[in-house]
Write an enzyme that holds these catalytic residues in place. Structure first.
Site, short mmCIF file in Angstrom:
data_model
loop_
_atom_site.label_atom_id
_atom_site.label_comp_id
_atom_site.label_asym_id
_atom_site.label_seq_id
_atom_site.Cartn_x
_atom_site.Cartn_y
_atom_site.Cartn_z
N GLU A 45 35.14 40.57 23.57
CA GLU A 45 34.73 40.37 25.07
C GLU A 45 33.39 39.62 25.40
OE1 GLU A 45 35.23 44.48 26.91
OE2 GLU A 45 37.27 44.23 26.68
N GLU A 80 43.40 44.53 22.57
CA GLU A 80 43.09 45.91 23.18
C GLU A 80 43.88 46.05 24.48
OE1 GLU A 80 38.92 46.93 24.30
OE2 GLU A 80 38.24 45.77 22.54
O1 AHR Z 1 38.26 50.27 23.92
C1 AHR Z 1 36.90 50.61 24.63
C2 AHR Z 1 36.16 49.39 25.05
O2 AHR Z 1 37.06 48.56 26.02
C3 AHR Z 1 35.98 48.37 23.77
O3 AHR Z 1 35.01 48.57 23.12
C4 AHR Z 1 35.69 47.19 24.50
O4 AHR Z 1 36.05 46.09 23.97
C5 AHR Z 1 36.34 47.20 25.86
O5 AHR Z 1 35.56 46.90 26.91
#
Ligand code: AHR
Length: 495
Positions: free
Chosen positions: A173, A292
């Site tokens: 990210e 994610e």
């Molecule tokens: O999954 C939780 C968090 O969400 C992760 O660390 C991050 O990449 C995202 O913002």
């Protein structure tokens, strides 16, 4: 309610379903690692400190790839802190989650766990506070034969044979201002390109995932992706997408339509990849790695206040969340031609299908749709035409009341259905044009007393996938009835 007809044809194939879309994510965050998978003080721990009950439950999800060590955590993590003799590893302050990181669990513990679980590891290098050189050294540590500095360090720790890690994320990210070491796209592109080059120079067989836009809500959406993809060129095998959804406005019908926006996000990113491919006049393009995704909107506070294994992001999931999770999985299946990897974030305690409390463990609602899809993943995704009632979500647009996706496996057709109505049952017929269904191999259904119902410590099995016997197969087609707010998966034998 008027019946829904699900029409399909084996000649209208989208693509083979990549088993890696059933991946998970294990971050050093809250109680995911410590008190989650790794808990040497628990009565349920094995000799290596791994929770046997958590491993058994994760085994039922049959995940294929596992991303580690973050997430936001990765952008401040130096992998060398987590290798070698445990007693000599430093205790660190993790700034991503403001927690204490004891480094008792690191690269080798993770890779050994992957070996035990049959997971393909996916490591995220630190491109926040780390360097391309540090990323390259990690590849040497995990993948090269002994004889040089970092590979020899691995051997000193007891692992002679290389681990052979194939999948590597180039940071996490990096478009998000909250990320440690966040930089504008042009600067990240340079870091990522240099890291990819060094890492691939070290082991040309690895595959890399470049950071794409972490959410469609970010102002740099798609522009970030275009810039980064143009610069990195063939250095990226995949581009990442992230998405967390939730019923923030208490509007269940709209929330249940949110997979529409996941479809859109996938199609946007695919378009960015094709655009860059066209501009570069290249035969190659990166594919999509949704590394994610989940429901996450209630437990947002991420400040661990300087504690070890704090309770962070411990969402409790209900029935409507499970229907949404099924919808997102259906979206991945329907985009099997471009989505090659996806990781449910996360696996235990923080935004997870499993919760622990001391030595107890609770299976949450979202566990079930994942397991129902995962066990039926082998095959080719087919286009489905859903002919039935629909409704208009306030922000997420027109949605079929019955969501459907299908995978054609050897001798079997797997159909996944969700009834988004919270008040009415839905009659569904499955009508393949060129195949004859001959019988039912297996079917399961998940439903419950209401949208907000959930499993609790007092009532741990309120929401569970139960066998569904009443699937009538006649004249080559199948008919079934879905109760309000339900998810069904049926494996139908082919004549
Ligand atoms: O999954 C939780 C968090 O969400 C992760 O660390 C991050 O990449 C995202 O913002």
């Amino acid at each position: 309610m008027e019946a829904t007809r699900v029409a399909l044809d084996s000649r209208f194939a989208i693509g083979a379903v990549d088993p890696r879309i059933f991946g998970g994510f294990l971050e050093h965050l809250g109680r995911v690692v410590y008190g989650g998978v790794f808990d040497p003080d628990s009565r349920r721990a094995d000799a290596g400190g791994l929770r046997t009950d958590v491993r058994e439950a994760l085994g039922r999800l049959d995940m294929t790839v596992m991303r580690y060590p973050g997430g936001n955590f990765a952008s401040g993590y130096h992998w060398t802190d987590g290798v070698g003799r445990r007693e000599a590893r430093p205790v660190m302050r993790d700034l991503a989650w403001q927690s204490i990181e004891p480094n008792a669990f690191g690269t080798d513990e993770f890779l050994a766990l992957c070996g035990k679980m049959g997971w393909q590891p996916m490591l995220t290098v630190n491109l926040g506070t780390g360097s391309p050189e540090e990323a390259r050294s990690w590849v040497e540590y995990t993948n090269l034969p002994v004889g040089t500095r970092w590979a020899d360090l691995r051997a000193e720790g007891g692992r002679i044979e290389p681990w052979g890690v194939k999948l590597w994320c180039l940071g996490n990210e990096m478009d998000g201002p909250w990320q440690l070491g966040h930089v504008p796209a042009a600067e990240y592109a340079v870091r990522a390109q240099q890291a990819a080059k060094l890492m691939k120079d070290c082991d040309p067989s690895i595959e890399t995932v470049v950071c794409g836009s972490c959410t469609p809500d970010i102002p740099t959406y798609l522009d970030w992706d275009r810039q980064v993809l143009e610069y990195i060129g063939d250095g990226a095998d995949y581009v990442s997408l992230h998405r967390y959804v939730g019923n923030r406005d208490g509007d269940t019908p709209d929330y249940l339509a949110v997979p529409n926006s996941v479809d859109r996000q996938i199609e946007d990113m695919d378009a960015a990849c094709r655009f860059v491919q066209g501009r570069r006049r290249s035969p190659r393009r990166p594919y999509l790695c949704f590394d994610e995704w989940n429901v996450w909107y209630r437990e947002l506070a991420g400040d661990g206040r300087g504690q070890r294994a704090p309770h962070l992001l411990e969402e409790h999931y209900n029935l409507e969340d499970a229907v949404v999770v099924a919808g997102i999985l259906a979206s991945f299946v329907r985009h099997a031609d471009v989505v090659r990897i996806a990781n449910l974030a996360q696996v235990v305690n923080a935004i997870a299908p499993i919760l622990t409390d001391g030595d107890r463990m609770l299976i949450q609602s979202i566990f079930h749709p994942f397991a129902m899809f995962s066990k039926r993943r082998a095959g080719v995704s087919l286009r489905v035409a859903v002919d039935g009632p629909s409704y208009r979500g306030r922000t997420n647009g027109e949605a079929a009341v019955v969501d459907a996706s299908a995978i054609l496996g050897p001798g079997v057709l797997h159909v996944f259905l969700a009834n988004r109505s919270d008040s009415q049952a839905a009659a569904v017929s499955i009508e393949p044009a060129d195949l004859r269904l001959s019988g039912l191999a297996s079917a399961e259904i998940l439903t419950g007393p209401g949208a907000k119902s959930e499993n609790t410590w007092a009532e741990p099995d309120l929401l569970a996938a139960r066998p569904l016997a009443d699937v009538r197969v006649r004249e080559g087609a199948a008919r079934l009835e879905l109760p309000p707010l339900s998810v069904a998966a049926a494996s139908l034998r082919l004549a």
